[in-house]
Design a protein around this motif. Structure first.
Motif, PDB file in Angstrom:
ATOM      1  N   PRO A 234       0.799  -1.229   0.000  1.00  0.00           N
ATOM      2  CA  PRO A 234       0.000   0.000   0.000  1.00  0.00           C
ATOM      3  C   PRO A 234       0.833   1.281   0.000  1.00  0.00           C
ATOM      4  O   PRO A 234       0.561   2.191  -0.780  1.00  0.00           O
ATOM      5  CB  PRO A 234      -0.838  -0.126   1.273  1.00  0.00           C
ATOM      6  N   ILE A 235       1.852   1.355   0.864  1.00  0.00           N
ATOM      7  CA  ILE A 235       2.606   2.611   0.958  1.00  0.00           C
ATOM      8  C   ILE A 235       3.394   2.835  -0.328  1.00  0.00           C
ATOM      9  O   ILE A 235       3.339   3.898  -0.945  1.00  0.00           O
ATOM     10  CB  ILE A 235       3.561   2.578   2.169  1.00  0.00           C
TER      11      ILE A 235
ATOM     12  N   ALA B 483       1.806   3.281  18.947  1.00  0.00           N
ATOM     13  CA  ALA B 483       2.651   4.474  18.784  1.00  0.00           C
ATOM     14  C   ALA B 483       2.337   5.165  17.466  1.00  0.00           C
ATOM     15  O   ALA B 483       2.147   6.388  17.411  1.00  0.00           O
ATOM     16  CB  ALA B 483       4.119   4.073  18.836  1.00  0.00           C
ATOM     17  N   ALA B 484       2.265   4.382  16.389  1.00  0.00           N
ATOM     18  CA  ALA B 484       1.988   4.975  15.080  1.00  0.00           C
ATOM     19  C   ALA B 484       0.599   5.600  15.059  1.00  0.00           C
ATOM     20  O   ALA B 484       0.412   6.699  14.530  1.00  0.00           O
ATOM     21  CB  ALA B 484       2.112   3.910  13.992  1.00  0.00           C
ATOM     22  N   ALA B 485      -0.369   4.919  15.653  1.00  0.00           N
ATOM     23  CA  ALA B 485      -1.749   5.399  15.576  1.00  0.00           C
ATOM     24  C   ALA B 485      -1.926   6.703  16.341  1.00  0.00           C
ATOM     25  O   ALA B 485      -2.499   7.660  15.824  1.00  0.00           O
ATOM     26  CB  ALA B 485      -2.697   4.332  16.117  1.00  0.00           C
ATOM     27  N   SER B 495       1.985   9.056   7.500  1.00  0.00           N
ATOM     28  CA  SER B 495       3.371   8.617   7.343  1.00  0.00           C
ATOM     29  C   SER B 495       4.020   8.220   8.658  1.00  0.00           C
ATOM     30  O   SER B 495       5.137   7.708   8.643  1.00  0.00           O
ATOM     31  CB  SER B 495       4.188   9.711   6.681  1.00  0.00           C
ATOM     32  N   THR B 496       3.332   8.413   9.797  1.00  0.00           N
ATOM     33  CA  THR B 496       3.897   7.896  11.037  1.00  0.00           C
ATOM     34  C   THR B 496       4.062   6.383  10.935  1.00  0.00           C
ATOM     35  O   THR B 496       4.947   5.819  11.569  1.00  0.00           O
ATOM     36  CB  THR B 496       2.983   8.215  12.229  1.00  0.00           C
ATOM     37  N   ALA B 497       3.236   5.767  10.080  1.00  0.00           N
ATOM     38  CA  ALA B 497       3.388   4.326   9.845  1.00  0.00           C
ATOM     39  C   ALA B 497       4.780   4.030   9.312  1.00  0.00           C
ATOM     40  O   ALA B 497       5.470   3.125   9.789  1.00  0.00           O
ATOM     41  CB  ALA B 497       2.316   3.848   8.862  1.00  0.00           C
ATOM     42  N   VAL B 498       5.213   4.813   8.326  1.00  0.00           N
ATOM     43  CA  VAL B 498       6.534   4.591   7.746  1.00  0.00           C
ATOM     44  C   VAL B 498       7.606   4.890   8.777  1.00  0.00           C
ATOM     45  O   VAL B 498       8.618   4.181   8.866  1.00  0.00           O
ATOM     46  CB  VAL B 498       6.709   5.458   6.491  1.00  0.00           C
ATOM     47  N   ILE B 499       7.382   5.922   9.579  1.00  0.00           N
ATOM     48  CA  ILE B 499       8.385   6.277  10.587  1.00  0.00           C
ATOM     49  C   ILE B 499       8.580   5.120  11.571  1.00  0.00           C
ATOM     50  O   ILE B 499       9.712   4.789  11.910  1.00  0.00           O
ATOM     51  CB  ILE B 499       7.976   7.578  11.322  1.00  0.00           C
ATOM     52  N   VAL B 500       7.483   4.476  12.005  1.00  0.00           N
ATOM     53  CA  VAL B 500       7.693   3.377  12.962  1.00  0.00           C
ATOM     54  C   VAL B 500       8.435   2.207  12.321  1.00  0.00           C
ATOM     55  O   VAL B 500       9.245   1.562  12.971  1.00  0.00           O
ATOM     56  CB  VAL B 500       6.396   2.854  13.627  1.00  0.00           C
ATOM     57  N   PHE B 501       8.184   1.962  11.022  1.00  0.00           N
ATOM     58  CA  PHE B 501       8.927   0.865  10.388  1.00  0.00           C
ATOM     59  C   PHE B 501      10.418   1.179  10.388  1.00  0.00           C
ATOM     60  O   PHE B 501      11.250   0.308  10.659  1.00  0.00           O
ATOM     61  CB  PHE B 501       8.465   0.640   8.945  1.00  0.00           C
ATOM     62  N   ILE B 507       9.064  -4.383   9.325  1.00  0.00           N
ATOM     63  CA  ILE B 507       7.896  -3.955   8.568  1.00  0.00           C
ATOM     64  C   ILE B 507       6.818  -5.027   8.596  1.00  0.00           C
ATOM     65  O   ILE B 507       5.807  -4.955   7.914  1.00  0.00           O
ATOM     66  CB  ILE B 507       8.325  -3.604   7.125  1.00  0.00           C
ATOM     67  N   SER B 508       7.033  -6.047   9.446  1.00  0.00           N
ATOM     68  CA  SER B 508       6.124  -7.196   9.414  1.00  0.00           C
ATOM     69  C   SER B 508       4.698  -6.824   9.830  1.00  0.00           C
ATOM     70  O   SER B 508       3.748  -7.465   9.403  1.00  0.00           O
ATOM     71  CB  SER B 508       6.653  -8.289  10.344  1.00  0.00           C
ATOM     72  N   HIS B 509       4.541  -5.778  10.643  1.00  0.00           N
ATOM     73  CA  HIS B 509       3.200  -5.403  11.100  1.00  0.00           C
ATOM     74  C   HIS B 509       2.570  -4.358  10.205  1.00  0.00           C
ATOM     75  O   HIS B 509       1.747  -3.559  10.664  1.00  0.00           O
ATOM     76  CB  HIS B 509       3.261  -4.877  12.536  1.00  0.00           C
ATOM     77  N   ILE B 510       2.937  -4.350   8.927  1.00  0.00           N
ATOM     78  CA  ILE B 510       2.512  -3.249   8.070  1.00  0.00           C
ATOM     79  C   ILE B 510       0.993  -3.100   8.012  1.00  0.00           C
ATOM     80  O   ILE B 510       0.475  -1.998   8.158  1.00  0.00           O
ATOM     81  CB  ILE B 510       3.128  -3.376   6.663  1.00  0.00           C
ATOM     82  N   LEU B 511       0.273  -4.206   7.842  1.00  0.00           N
ATOM     83  CA  LEU B 511      -1.176  -4.055   7.695  1.00  0.00           C
ATOM     84  C   LEU B 511      -1.854  -3.574   8.962  1.00  0.00           C
ATOM     85  O   LEU B 511      -2.646  -2.636   8.916  1.00  0.00           O
ATOM     86  CB  LEU B 511      -1.803  -5.345   7.178  1.00  0.00           C
ATOM     87  N   PRO B 512      -1.548  -4.164  10.152  1.00  0.00           N
ATOM     88  CA  PRO B 512      -2.151  -3.608  11.374  1.00  0.00           C
ATOM     89  C   PRO B 512      -1.827  -2.136  11.564  1.00  0.00           C
ATOM     90  O   PRO B 512      -2.716  -1.339  11.907  1.00  0.00           O
ATOM     91  CB  PRO B 512      -1.510  -4.449  12.486  1.00  0.00           C
TER      92      PRO B 512
END
Lengths: 866, 866
Positions: A234-235, B483-485, B495-501, B507-512
């Motif tokens: 997705p990203i 943390a991302a949410a 993009s906080t999602a990308v920052i946490v990865f 990156i295994s928890h990408i979908l959650p």
């Protein structure tokens, strides 16, 4: 009187409905449309009125929900996930079938070869033929077209259902053949078509989907969905689609892409879990690299080398791809032959490629039996294939076996694979079937990275690190870096880095990947356009080239250096003859409208078609006949035409919006003209009659039916009258007609019925090329007028801009000075042109007879002589 | 004669240099400036001429390289990485010192408490005081200001060296105190200041850095660098900075951000390796979650719950933060007290927070002894703290010990931690020191995620999956999601999602993570503005609110509904009295210039200051004196002033560009007036004299020095003459002056010296609110004129737009119809206003005495009566 009341109300309701439909046609008033009929329903005093009101309210609620963005995005994501999964399933089945056939015939090599070769040839030929017949627009990647569409250009037939079907089936067959083709570009196109069709479907429920700006935003989101559900990334999908299709991206549109792409990727992977392919949601090509020490700092130069080499490789790929297309086009003999037998070229290319990959033949040196997916899985493998250069020591397991050859080592296999796949992919992507180039390039990049990684592993068997712990080199990590770098170089994107993280499910190699991708981009962008821009140029789609990396010239070139000064214009007080001259003298699609030739104040812009319509209206036979008749009328006295009919004609004239429409409906007028005034009940609304026609028909007395359906009535009843009119016209000799037309051309133009763009985009002479480019790409402009204090001084169109940019880009070392720029330095003050223009305008005003003081003021005037 | 020749050449060279410097001031001619002096050098026939030529060429090469974007970006990345690393080092030392003090005094709890409390109080007070004294602009996050600056608004003093120093030192002290403050917002600001200073420094070598468009692009890249080197997260940094600071993003600027951020993150992490902190380059908060089965599909609802709860939490945080600020402002007693003792508020807040976190006190229930970094490391830990609810069974190791309390379990600790930290963070971020809120929120989110994760682990001790393999639940993964949410909800970013990865290296928890972040955004965005927008409103910075998620109203509102119709304008043939009226009647910063009040054709826009300057020039005492003198001259005959001096005055008048400048330099003129005409050698260049002054001084005879430094000379020599002139003025009585001024006001305005924007941005009445918003944010407009075929009909400024958007956003359920929109339906055709306007214009032309045909044409005219 009760009956008449209801009938009136019914008429009113129908009238209202028709009016609302008209409104809906204008793309607005959607909500008011939903409310009013329910209010009206309360008047109908039937038994089920409350029931109907309730239904209305339910419907209204549902429709208002359908209008929400998130509903649309979820539907889009769902549909695309299903399409993607179904296609993947079909492709896997096709490939399985080929493997099964090949495996079942292992007794006879010739039969095996025939099966190996025939299967893809048939599939590709079918795909090419099917696409050609159903929708030739489905051929190729689709990203270049989407880029053009998102720039605001309307490409016909690119987002239709026919194209959708052709693309889906064609792509499935093409990928099922096992050729080195990709699915990511076509998926962007498929998702966009899906969005367009979905919005057309949902617009049945409400008017929300008829806004163009909204549809463009949804298309941008659809592109992200396309990439997202293709790779379950997705990203990366959002970022890739932004980089590939947009010039300026609205951040407020960001969440749409993320939302839809995430939902789509989620469903896509959930389908795999439900189908028991996977235990849980994971990455498509999951890697299992070491987490604690992914790479040594001293390995970074090797990663940088991969990046730079990928940059050159990517540029070469784009160049090769373009040259193949151009060669096929230029060679007239080949071209003529291929044009006749359109399916021969795909068949021949497929035959050649599949022959070379035949596993018992040459294919054994290039892992020919592996599908694209298997190749990637093996390349990203965690083990080191070349342990100290002796490949025999290593146990090849499962599909890894394909990379091993008893008489050569793994390096040879990899080199052969890279070289062969390189030209094969460049050739295969020119086949006229729906296909992309991303995946093939990705695989080649992975193989190249693996090659470098294996070499490093052979060179430093125990890793570079000198400390106590031995950290071996991970060639799989190099493969990931190579894949990202080469695909980034070909597409000129940075987000391939994100795509590989999402594809592999590991982000540990982030720095090597980023460094390699950036270097590859730097090299490739300075050598060649991106693959998509290259296709845009080949297909001659309307485009605007990008400004290059840090060229300072673009800040020094100004609009005045590139603008066209000698433009044709239309003045407000011009004659029809002038319009004719202007039309003959230029090919511009729109003409500037200025106040007068002296003031040159820009008032607006008028389309060429409108000018043509004005002219043809003025010289139309109808007007001639009318003039003739009025002349006759003046001679004969007022005995033929009643007052009322003239008034009626007036009202029709006023209401017709554009002259083109008026011109096409002209034949009606003579017919209406002779109606006894009593029959026509609502003259001011006469222009809505054709719309209301079927609804009103039964409410009017039968005798007046022909008013509602005038075309029919006109044909049946008015034929003799028309004949008479034709006779009237025929009474004029050609010389008389010519004289009449000459007379007409000398009249002043009446612009009141023409559609004028009242505020065309304006630039100033001093605007820099950089800013002009920004504005053109931001607003998707086609042309802009250059004004100076209201005066029109020039025009810049896409063409001039393109020339200027390419001029300043090609000659890089030398400072390109546009011819006019050199004069600029000699003029001392920057504000001068403005002042001059203002002065002229001011002077013009001073010449008007106005009370003017004398005295000290006059000195000031003399102070500033020019 | 040789000597004179060289002297002439020297003069020429100096003249040339001055000219080029002038040019450079205009932001152009950078390259030509570099070439010419080297050409000139060949004329100097000294010994080291070839040497100097060579040096010139080297210098030229270097300077041309300095102008390249990538050099700038590398320098920026390098500097920022060093700054970031040095600050991290200093902060770590500060925190270490506190820990050491606290640890060393463990014999006496009171001493321990004093040390624990005094240390942060002193640091924060110092930080607040230092920032207050040096640069109050350095207070707070900096992202809201950067957002405003990137919109095109110039904020003074925000990008200076003083602010840089204040921010760096203030931030180091603030973070060193251990308060719940973040460094990511300030880093964006620091990087931007760094870029601004660097470009100012590099502009010493060439003129490339004076282009405003380029500087804005570099600032956008700098924002990415700021986030990138703060978290060692290049991709997330670029995306976060785009989301937070931009409305529209230029994709061509994308690579700049990626390049600089990657380089910066790379250097930042390499410094850590060189400092032996790490073995190789890895993520900042590396996690080691299971790769093969990261999460179960059935855990997704729990992740969704985290997302939704975080959305509410984020909105609450923004609300709380704003309310605290507003409360402090409104309470007048508190406010007055705090204004007097500015450092008291920071000290009190720090005292309160540090008292509550004192580890032997209340801090034991909320892991008070952990620093922010340690907290995150423990929260992302791989182990499950609550095994089947009994926390005692579990071995807490190292810093994990802090989360354990003998008399309570880990759930209580987590809940207390979340609740306390929540209000503490909201309070702490209002302290007037340089600080961000991202990190505190991130930590709270991680704790909340951990809480949910631990609960899930306690609920399903053996995982949810029912199959053979037992996959335990990983609470650390929940912490990452939380943390991302929460940080996504507070900042309204995805993009906080990308920052946490990038922070965790997994990156295994990408979908959650994606699902939680999107849900959190959906909830938070519908409740509150983002934290940065909230601060923008509190600080009353000029801003444009975003259009909300999918509100259809914005497509239905048009410019004509929101525009101001009653605007003041300046006509081309107006009198100075009219200017005075207009200035009194409006507060607009710029006024439209129209051709005449009847035609209303928009010619351009003139700034208010310019109008004021025109007026003050017209009424200036100098002009009065001059008029008086000329009157006297006419009476006395030509015996006092020579012809030449008048001519000289004329040339000065012509050359002065803007009246404001002319007005400020007016006192010079009387002085120059009485110069014997022979002394002044170059009258046409007189306006460059002040610039050339120091250079030319020695080339002119001593007697003419006062020409070069006129101000000085004027003071010394011309005082008596001035006195005389004043006397001349004084000879007029106030009544005479009034009469003279009245007379002056009746003159027609001479616009030739005013600076006029010749093409202000224009909209049409039918432009939708949606499109207007797009254009305003794209082009960073402040106001736009609404025209209809050249005629000015209204104006839209940011204020109207803001009102319209907020109007249509706040009242969501009800359809907000702007008052004028309701009239629209009653007008039948959309094109009518245009036609009317055109007709008026056309009619106006028809009234001009022009040869006009009669005959069939006149019928057409009568056809469209209004």
């Amino acid at each position: 009187m009760y009956g008449r009341y209801t009938q009136d109300l019914g008429t009113f309701a129908k009238d209202e409905a028709a009016r609302l439909r008209l409104q809906q046609g204008h793309g607005e008033g959607g909500i008011s449309r939903l409310r009013r009929p329910s209010e009206l329903l309360e008047y109908t005093q039937g038994r089920c009125a409350p029931c109907r009101v309730c239904t209305w309210q339910c419907q209204r609620f549902l429709i208002s929900k359908v209008g929400e963005d998130w509903v649309f995005l979820i539907l889009l994501g769902l549909v695309m996930a299903l399409v993607s999964w179904a296609m993947d399933f079909a492709i896997a089945t096709c490939l399985q079938a080929q493997k099964w056939m090949y495996g079942g015939l292992d007794t006879n090599v010739l039969l095996q070869y025939l099966a190996w070769v025939t299967y893809p040839t048939v599939l590709i030929t079918f795909s090419a033929g099917f696409t050609q017949i159903l929708a030739p627009q489905a051929v190729g990647s689709g990203i270049p077209e989407m880029k053009t569409i998102l720039r605001g250009v309307v490409l016909k037939e690119y987002l239709t259902f026919k194209t959708f079907v052709a693309k889906v089936i064609g792509l499935t067959c093409a990928l099922g053949s096992g050729m080195p083709l990709g699915k990511e570009g076509p998926f962007v196109h498929i998702a966009s078509m899906c969005a367009a069709l979905l919005s057309r479907f949902l617009s049945l429920f409400g008017g929300f989907y008829e806004n163009e700006a909204r549809n463009i935003e949804m298309l941008a989101a659809a592109c992200a969905v396309g990439v997202g559900c293709c790779f379950a990334a997705p990203i990366g999908g959002v970022l890739f689609s932004i980089e590939v299709t947009s010039t300026f991206f609205a951040v407020r549109n960001y969440w749409r892409g993320f939302f839809a792409a995430t939902f789509s990727a989620f469903i896509f992977r959930v389908l795999a879990v439900w189908n028991k392919d996977e235990e849980t949601i994971t990455a498509l090509f999951k890697t299992r690299f070491r987490l604690d020490f992914p790479f040594d700092l001293q390995e970074l130069p090797a990663f940088a080398v991969i990046g730079i080499a990928s940059g050159f490789g990517g540029a070469l790929f784009v160049y090769l791809n373009r040259k193949i297309v151009q060669f096929m086009r230029r060679q007239k003999t080949i071209n003529r032959f291929l044009m006749k037998k359109r399916l021969l070229f795909p068949a021949l290319v497929t035959l050649l490629i599949s022959t070379l990959t035949f596993p018992p033949g040459f294919g054994q040196f290039m892992a020919g039996q592996l599908t694209q997916k298997d190749t990637l899985v093996t390349l990203f493998d965690n083990q080191t294939w070349a342990k100290q250069g002796i490949s025999d020591e290593f146990e090849y397991l499962g599909i890894l076996e394909a990379w091993r050859h008893p008489r050569s080592n793994v390096f040879v296999t990899l080199v052969v694979f890279i070289l062969m796949k390189f030209w094969m992919s460049a050739l295969a992507t020119t086949i006229p079937v729906p296909c992309g180039a991303f995946m093939p390039v990705f695989v080649i990049g992975a193989a190249f990275g693996r090659l470098v990684g294996e070499s490093m592993a052979a060179w430093f068997p125990d890793g570079i690190h000198a400390d106590s712990n031995i950290y071996r080199i991970v060639p799989g990590g190099y493969a990931v870096v190579g894949a990202a770098a080469l695909s980034g170089a070909v597409t000129h994107t940075v987000s391939t880095a994100v795509i590989v993280f999402e594809l592999t499910g590991q982000i540990s190699h982030i720095l090597p990947v980023m460094i390699a991708v950036i270097l590859a981009n730097a090299v490739a962008q300075s050598l060649q356009p991106s693959l998509y821009d290259s296709i845009i140029r080949i297909k001659k789609l309307p485009y605007l080239p990008e400004l290059g990396w840090g060229h300072h010239e673009k800040y020094n070139v100004r609009v005045e250096d590139i603008m066209v000064r000698d433009i044709r214009y239309v003045t407000l007080n011009c004659k029809y003859r002038d319009l004719q001259h202007v039309l003959h003298g230029t090919k511009m699609k729109s003409l500037p409208l200025v106040e007068s030739a002296e003031s040159m104040i820009l008032l607006g812009s008028i389309e060429r078609a409108q000018v043509g319509a004005l002219l043809s209206h003025q010289l139309s036979p109808q007007r001639r006949l009318q003039a003739l008749r009025q002349k006759a009328l003046a001679e004969d006295g007022h005995h033929r035409l009643s007052d009322a009919s003239i008034r009626f004609q007036i009202s029709t004239d006023t209401s017709s919006g554009a002259p083109s429409r008026a011109a096409s409906r002209k034949p009606l007028k003579p017919a209406l003209k002779r109606v006894p005034s009593g029959t026509v009940e609502t003259p001011p609304a006469s222009h809505t009659l054709p719309v209301l026609c079927p609804r009103l028909a039964h409410t009017l007395p039968a005798a007046s039916v022909w008013v509602c359906c005038p075309l029919l009535a006109w044909k049946v009843l008015m034929l003799p009258l028309l004949q008479e009119e034709m006779d009237l016209g025929d009474r004029m000799t050609p010389a008389e007609i010519l004289e009449w037309e000459e007379q007409q051309l000398d009249q002043l133009v009446d612009f009141s019925s023409a559609k004028i763009d009242p505020a065309p985009f304006q630039l100033v002479e001093h605007t820099s090329l950089h800013k002009t480019h920004t504005i053109f790409s931001l607003l998707g402009l086609d042309h802009a007028y250059v004004t100076s204090i209201g005066r029109l001084v020039g025009m810049v169109s896409l063409k001039e801009l393109r020339k200027a940019i390419e001029g300043s880009l090609t000659a890089k070392g030398v400072k390109v000075r546009p011819p006019l720029a050199s004069f600029r330095d000699s003029t001392a003050s920057a504000g001068e042109p403005d002042t001059t223009a203002l002065r002229q305008l001011w002077d013009r005003h001073q010449h008007h007879p106005m009370p003017r003081e004398t005295g000290p003021r006059s000195d000031d005037d003399d102070d500033t002589p020019k």
